[in-house]
Design an enzyme around this catalytic site. Structure first.
Site, PDB file in Angstrom:
ATOM      1  N   TYR A 131       0.978  -1.243  -0.161  1.00  0.00           N
ATOM      2  CA  TYR A 131      -0.005  -0.371  -0.017  1.00  0.00           C
ATOM      3  C   TYR A 131       0.932   1.365  -0.012  1.00  0.00           C
ATOM      4  O   TYR A 131       1.972   1.517   0.153  1.00  0.00           O
ATOM      5  CB  TYR A 131      -1.083  -0.078   1.599  1.00  0.00           C
ATOM      6  CG  TYR A 131      -1.412   1.556   1.266  1.00  0.00           C
ATOM      7  CD1 TYR A 131      -2.682   1.702   0.900  1.00  0.00           C
ATOM      8  CD2 TYR A 131      -1.206   2.329   1.739  1.00  0.00           C
ATOM      9  CE1 TYR A 131      -4.216   2.826   0.861  1.00  0.00           C
ATOM     10  CE2 TYR A 131      -1.909   3.461   1.966  1.00  0.00           C
ATOM     11  CZ  TYR A 131      -3.328   3.674   1.540  1.00  0.00           C
ATOM     12  OH  TYR A 131      -3.909   5.082   2.272  1.00  0.00           O
ATOM     13  N   GLU A 161      -3.141   7.316  -4.097  1.00  0.00           N
ATOM     14  CA  GLU A 161      -3.565   6.321  -3.439  1.00  0.00           C
ATOM     15  C   GLU A 161      -3.132   5.115  -4.640  1.00  0.00           C
ATOM     16  O   GLU A 161      -3.455   5.109  -5.435  1.00  0.00           O
ATOM     17  CB  GLU A 161      -4.756   5.520  -2.630  1.00  0.00           C
ATOM     18  CG  GLU A 161      -4.868   4.472  -1.845  1.00  0.00           C
ATOM     19  CD  GLU A 161      -6.103   4.572  -1.482  1.00  0.00           C
ATOM     20  OE1 GLU A 161      -6.301   4.414   0.066  1.00  0.00           O
ATOM     21  OE2 GLU A 161      -7.335   4.084  -1.902  1.00  0.00           O
TER      22      GLU A 161
END
Length: 387
Positions: free
Chosen positions: A109, A197
Site C-alpha cells: 500500500y 493512493e
C-alpha cells in the site's frame, strides 16, 4: 473532485509510474475489442465508479477469454454498484476498464496526502496492501509506515529509501520504488491533488514494482488551474443535489434523515444537526448558505431542499453577523410564496435586525413556526417532522 481509475492511470503513466496496459470501454463490444488489442490470456474487467471495495461487490472480474470479457462487461454496464463507500442505491457503471492480468508476488500500500497538522506532505505505506487501510491502521498500527516531506526541501533519496526498506523491497526494487515515489510526488504537486493512493502497489512475478490500482482526488479549490482535469469530471458519480449546490456556491451534503437544515456558517450548521439528533431527529442535509446570504441564495437553497422527497420539515437557523436578519426573513417569506411551500418550516434568527426579521415572519401570513432559541427550534422541527 475524484477521478476514475482509468483516468488516474493515465496520469500515472504520464509521470512515469508503471501500470498494467489497459483500455476503457463503454459497451461490451468495446470491452471485447480492448481485450483483443491487449492480447494475452488473462484480463481483468473493472467497473469504473468513484468508490472502493469494488472487488467484494462484484465490480472486478478476472477472466480468461475474450467472450468472458464481453460477458463481464454485459453484467456490469448499465447497472449500479453498491459498496460500503457508496450511497444506498449505489453508483452507475457507465464504463469498464479492461487491463492485462498481472502475476502478483506481493501486495503493498502507498499513498500521498497532506498532513494538515504539520503542513507537510505525508507518504503513508504498508506491507498490508490490498486491504482496507483504515482497518489495518486501527487493528495493527505497527504495520503503517509514515514519512513526511517538508515542502521547502522536497522529496529526498533518504525518504524514498526509508519507505522502500519499510516495505521490504530490495536491490533493483528500491530503485524502481524511488522512481515511483518521485513520480507520485511530482504528480501530487503539479495536479493539485488532495490524495493519491495505490492499493495495491504490487511486486510482480518477475520482481518488478507496479501500480495495480490507482485513486486520485483533486483539491476542489484548485480546479480553476486544472482545466484538463476539470474536463475529466464525471457528474454521474456525484450526488446531483451536491453538484447543483456547488454551481450555486452553496455548501451542501446529502444525509439520510428527514429534517432539512438551512444555516449560515459551517460551525453553526454542525451544531444545528447535533441538536436535531439530540432531540430525536435525523438531519436530511448539511447546508451552509454562507455569511453573505441573499434572498436569491435562500430561494435556491429552498429549491434544493425540496428536491429531496424524504424531507418532512425544514429548520432555518440564521445568526445575523455579516448578514441582516430582516433580509433573510424577506428571503424566507419570498421563497415560501414563490415555491408554494407545503412543509412545516421552523425559523430561528438572531443577530443584526433580528426583531425586524421576526416581525416580517409574523406578518407574512404564512404558517412559519418561530423559535425562541436553537434548542427550541430543534424540538419544534423534530415534533413537526413526526406529525
Amino acid at each position: 473532485m475524484n477521478l476514475h481509475e482509468y483516468q488516474s492511470k493515465q496520469l500515472f503513466a504520464r509521470y512515469g509510474i508503471p501500470v498494467p496496459a489497459g483500455h476503457v470501454a463503454s459497451t461490451p463490444e468495446e470491452a471485447a475489442d480492448a481485450a483483443k488489442r491487449l492480447g494475452g490470456a488473462v484480463w481483468v474487467v473493472k467497473a469504473q465508479v468513484h468508490a472502493g471495495g469494488r472487488g467484494k461487490a462484484g465490480g472486478v472480474k478476472v477472466v480468461k477469454s475474450v467472450e468472458d470479457v464481453r460477458s463481464a462487461a454485459v453484467a456490469m454496464l448499465g447497472q449500479r454498484l453498491k459498496t460500503k463507500q457508496t450511497v444506498a442505491e449505489g453508483l452507475p457503471i457507465n464504463q469498464v476498464y479492461v487491463e492485462t492480468g498481472s502475476k502478483i508476488e506481493r501486495e503493498l500500500y502507498l499513498s500521498l496526502l497532506l498532513n494538515r497538522d504539520s503542513g507537510h506532505i505525508a507518504f503513508v505505506a504498508s506491507q498490508a496492501g490490498g486491504m482496507n487501510i483504515e482497518e489495518v491502521a486501527a487493528k495493527t498500527p505497527e504495520k503503517i509506515i509514515r514519512v513526511e516531506v517538508h515542502p521547502a526541501t522536497g522529496l529526498q533519496g533518504s525518504h524514498c529509501r526509508a519507505l522502500a526498506f519499510g516495505l521490504g523491497l530490495k536491490g533493483e526494487q528500491v530503485k524502481q520504488f524511488e522512481s515511483i515515489a518521485r513520480g507520485l510526488y511530482k504528480l501530487y504537486l503539479e495536479c493539485d491533488c488532495s490524495l493519491v493512493e495505490i492499493n495495491p502497489l504490487i511486486v510482480t512475478g518477475d520482481g518488478g514494482v507496479m501500480a495495480l490500482d490507482a485513486k486520485i482526488n483533486i483539491e476542489e479549490n484548485a480546479l480553476f488551474r486544472q482545466k484538463e482535469l476539470v474536463g475529466w469530471r464525471d457528474p454521474s458519480q456525484e450526488d446531483e443535489m451536491e453538484r447543483i449546490a456547488g454551481e450555486a456556491d452553496l455548501n451542501y451534503v446529502s444525509l439520510d434523515g428527514d429534517i432539512a437544515c438551512m444555516v449560515n456558517g459551517a460551525g453553526l450548521a454542525m451544531a444545528t444537526m447535533d441538536l436535531i439528533k439530540l432531540h430525536g431527529g435525523n438531519p436530511a442535509n448539511f447546508l451552509d448558505v454562507g455569511g453573505g446570504a441573499t434572498r436569491e441564495r435562500v430561494t435556491t437553497a429552498f429549491k434544493l431542499i425540496l428536491q429531496n422527497p424524504k424531507v418532512k420539515a425544514i429548520l432555518v437557523n440564521i445568526f445575523g453577523g455579516i448578514v441582516r436578519c430582516d433580509m433573510i426573513a424577506e428571503g424566507v417569506v419570498g421563497a415560501a410564496r414563490d415555491l408554494g411551500l407545503h412543509l412545516p418550516v421552523v425559523v430561528r434568527i438572531e443577530g443584526t435586525n433580528a426583531a425586524q426579521g421576526r416581525r416580517i415572519l409574523q406578518e407574512s401570513g404564512l404558517e412559519l413556526i418561530a423559535a425562541a432559541d436553537l434548542t427550541d427550534a430543534a424540538k419544534k422541527v423534530v415534533a413537526a417532522a413526526r406529525k
